[in-house]
Scaffold this active site. Sequence first.
Site, PDB file in Angstrom:
ATOM      1  CB  SER A   1      -0.987  -0.083   1.264  1.00 37.05           C
ATOM      2  OG  SER A   1      -1.643   1.321   1.506  1.00 37.05           O
TER       3      SER A   1
ATOM      4  CE1 TYR B   1      -3.503  -2.294   5.562  1.00 31.43           C
ATOM      5  CE2 TYR B   1      -2.633  -0.288   4.788  1.00 31.43           C
ATOM      6  CZ  TYR B   1      -3.295  -1.210   4.440  1.00 31.43           C
ATOM      7  OH  TYR B   1      -3.467  -1.579   3.209  1.00 31.43           O
TER       8      TYR B   1
END
Length: 320
Positions: free
Chosen positions: A214, A227
């Site tokens: 990501s 995350y």
Amino acid sequence: MATATAAGCSGAVALKSLGGRRLCIPQQLSPVLAGFGSHAAKSFPILSTRSIATSGIRAQVATAEKVSAGAGQSVESPVVIVTGASRGIGKAIALSLGKAGCKVLVNYARSSKEAEEVSKEIEAFGGQALTFGGDVSKEEDVEAMIKTAVDAWGTVDILVNNAGITRDGLLMRMKKSQWQEVIDLNLTGVFLCTQAAAKIMMKKKKGRIINIASVVGLVGNAGQANYSAAKAGVIGFTKTVAREYASRNINVNAVAPGFISSDMTSKLGDDINKKILETIPLGRYGQPEEVAGLVEFLAINPASSYVTGQVFTIDGGMTM
């Protein structure tokens, strides 16, 4: 279509502040929209037609059919495992590779019905697919998943590590359980799946591994310490494994998506959409099919055989 069970959602990016509000966009909720592949063609000139992106495998399949008719020989289609493949980006990847001629194991954690639908769609196109329910953060589930693919098709040629979750919260308020759950699935899961699949790939000295990271792993994001750390870890892991396995002809790369169209983005108000799009130079959300197109290129296109250890951002220019 076969189904196996043992016990996925890929990531999210969040905007730090939108008029005092914080917004998190889960990538794995991205639906596969109508007109499959149309957006990928616009964004990736090298993949401007499906025939270019899949010419290698389709040529092999066509050749296999001819040879089989004349001499009883055949060329096997690549065997692919896609984790977290029941919806969103994972679903788009599974469909893209399945329609390109691969045999696809569709992994899911809880969404069994959705996973079955993905497999049925691949089979309707003439491909082969099976589903496997399992938690990739658990070693026994990963071993069972790999065994399922090998028992069905004899090997594993391509691994796409896509499964992931978010458990957002500011660092000062984040519970250890929130931290650990994200690290376990988003990072340890990638480690376990890669280690298991690579054992097979190393023996035959050939394989492709694509990790879905990501942009948050590159730039960080408030409220997503767990995350961001996991995805940054995936990026470092990708580069290290690429170095370790290069001598065995195993290519390892990462794809880092930004804001991807999803059920959530379709429900946002005009003011929120406007503020999000202002952060994206291309002025629009990405589509799951665009991510899938890039993954397909890295997975089966002969032109990607000299590419390894790289991180490909696909974010409309947001992090350039």
